[in-house]
Write a protein that holds these residues in place. Sequence first.
Motif, mmCIF file in Angstrom:
data_model
loop_
_atom_site.group_PDB
_atom_site.id
_atom_site.type_symbol
_atom_site.label_atom_id
_atom_site.label_comp_id
_atom_site.label_asym_id
_atom_site.label_seq_id
_atom_site.Cartn_x
_atom_site.Cartn_y
_atom_site.Cartn_z
ATOM 1 N N THR A 34 43.258 38.308 44.680
ATOM 2 C CA THR A 34 42.401 38.386 45.870
ATOM 3 C C THR A 34 42.911 39.430 46.861
ATOM 4 O O THR A 34 42.142 40.214 47.439
ATOM 5 C CB THR A 34 42.326 37.001 46.544
ATOM 6 N N ARG A 35 44.247 39.482 47.025
ATOM 7 C CA ARG A 35 44.810 40.423 48.016
ATOM 8 C C ARG A 35 44.527 41.867 47.611
ATOM 9 O O ARG A 35 44.110 42.686 48.440
ATOM 10 C CB ARG A 35 46.313 40.180 48.147
ATOM 11 N N GLY A 91 38.821 46.814 49.088
ATOM 12 C CA GLY A 91 37.472 46.664 49.605
ATOM 13 C C GLY A 91 36.480 46.195 48.552
ATOM 14 O O GLY A 91 35.302 46.539 48.612
ATOM 15 N N SER A 150 34.781 42.897 46.414
ATOM 16 C CA SER A 150 34.524 41.455 46.414
ATOM 17 C C SER A 150 34.825 40.885 45.027
ATOM 18 O O SER A 150 34.399 41.447 44.020
ATOM 19 C CB SER A 150 33.065 41.168 46.788
ATOM 20 N N ARG A 166 34.649 51.118 46.734
ATOM 21 C CA ARG A 166 34.751 50.259 47.924
ATOM 22 C C ARG A 166 33.386 49.621 48.191
ATOM 23 O O ARG A 166 32.357 50.238 47.979
ATOM 24 C CB ARG A 166 35.234 51.084 49.128
ATOM 25 N N THR A 180 40.918 42.681 48.146
ATOM 26 C CA THR A 180 40.600 42.858 49.572
ATOM 27 C C THR A 180 41.086 44.218 50.055
ATOM 28 O O THR A 180 40.386 44.930 50.795
ATOM 29 C CB THR A 180 41.243 41.735 50.386
ATOM 30 N N THR A 181 42.304 44.580 49.609
ATOM 31 C CA THR A 181 42.851 45.888 49.994
ATOM 32 C C THR A 181 41.964 47.024 49.498
ATOM 33 O O THR A 181 41.762 48.036 50.204
ATOM 34 C CB THR A 181 44.265 46.047 49.441
#
Length: 588
Positions: A450-451, A457, A459, A494, A454-455
Amino acid sequence: MTHVPLHRSLIFRLLVTSVTIAIIAVVATSWLAAQSTSRAIRQEIGQTLSDDKSVYDELLTYAATHRDWSGVRPLIADRADALGRRITLMTENRQLIVDSATGPSLELARPSATVDPLQVDLVLTGRTERIDPRIVGPYRLTAAEQRAMRDQLDEALECVRGYGSEAIITTGPHARPRLAVTRAGVVPYACPLAPDLTRSERAPIEELRELVAACAQEREVTVTPDLVVAVLDPVKGVPIPDRTERAADCLDSARYTQLKPYVAPPALLFVTDPADPYAAPASPFSRDNIVRTGTTTAVVLVLAVLVTVVVGGRLVRPLRALAEAARRPGNHQRVPVTAKDEIGYLATALNELAEHRERAEQLRQAMVDDVAHELRNPLNNIRNWLEAAQDGLATIDGPVLTLLHDETMHLQHIVDDLRDLAAADAGNLRMHPELLYLDDVIEQVAEAHTRSATTAGVSLVTSFDGDPAVVADPVRLRQLIGNLLSNAIRHSHRDGTVTVRSSTGAGRVTIAVTDTGSGIAAEDLPRVFDRFWRADESRARSTGGSGLGLSIARKLAEAHGGNITVESVPGAGTTFTVRIAVAAQPSS
């Protein structure tokens, strides 16, 4: 080229084998020929009738049509002159009847045959009836009866032809003519094939019937002119099988009794050499035969040696070429395939091996280059920072330590991936399977990524269809799904989306990882799982991937008894699909 000792040479061994086979074949053939000749000679002694079987046939005809041998001398003289043999006829008590020439006594000689029209030699004649059908005996017809019988046969022949058949006139018992159908169209039941019983035949037929009846102890016996015997049921008028068979067994003895007074008595026939009736043929082991056999053997041996040398030379030539090609593995030399025999198959196999070896060498060299390239960047970064710190140009502070740590971890990641691939290639990949639920594993892997998503961009979405249980190594399964997720996140734009789906069907579970990246061109799809291959060389090395993740994923899928496939639409995204077997559901 290494010298091969003569006793180990293929030509020498082939030569020894061929000569041995030739010797055995010649000796065996000579022995069999000698044995066959000796056996034929032994059988031929006393059986000189085989010189001309017609002697027996003509004497048998004479005996069937005469009551004695008083007029046979001209016939024997003619046959003896024609054959150049001595023909002698004796009674069964060895009393001379006729001799075509004077000569040694035949008192102890074995007769060639016994001439008896009532006991015909079935082996010599090839017939099926012991009593010669040419014996007329008491059944002789008058001239008028013969003409009437001929007219009936002509009418019957026309009748048969009218039905689309063909027939010929043959001689039946007692020289009685009858028709034999040779080509049948419609079976001519309406056409009588045998003439009616004549006046002259009635008394002899009745006499024969009485003899059969007395032998079989049957009163209701009937005998036709064609010698068909039957015992009829007095009420139904049909033959009684068992009694008819018993009466038919008496027919030959009854005919023998009836016809014996009308034929010549049995006589012993001798067909011998005029000079020496006991002379035996030349021995197969005579000097001439031995010389002939020896000469043939020598010729066969010489031919065997010549053929062996020629064939051996042709056989060894391509083998030497194959040996030379196999001795020089560095240049991957190809050898010509000149035939479709075993040597040709060997040449084809060596050429294929050379191709595989060349391809493997190319892949090995490419892999070494890729590994060197992958290791060079992080090693150069680490070296540069350490040299700068050593020269006082840089300070080893927190950010630098973090950078050095990241580069070191990248190197460790590459080394670990290479180790896993080497273990998988060698079949030594350690697996610790256990029963687990797939959705739990996917949730753990998704949470761990997940990290990074997220980094970047991106989903990260999961979708489950049921909660299947599988038997798998939990660490390796997480590594497999993690490699696919890492690859999907790195190659997604992204604001893109990476979706992990699981489903069950046909006894297998399916894990699909889909990204919304730029996709892969169709011509590049076959290379996706190659080691260190990247679709975009300009940006891939900056993303932190080792280029081995997908190769490891394929090996891990195969280690679980499954497979992995890829589908991609350029500009829309890529989907990697893993399929492995479903485990039996645990009991609650």
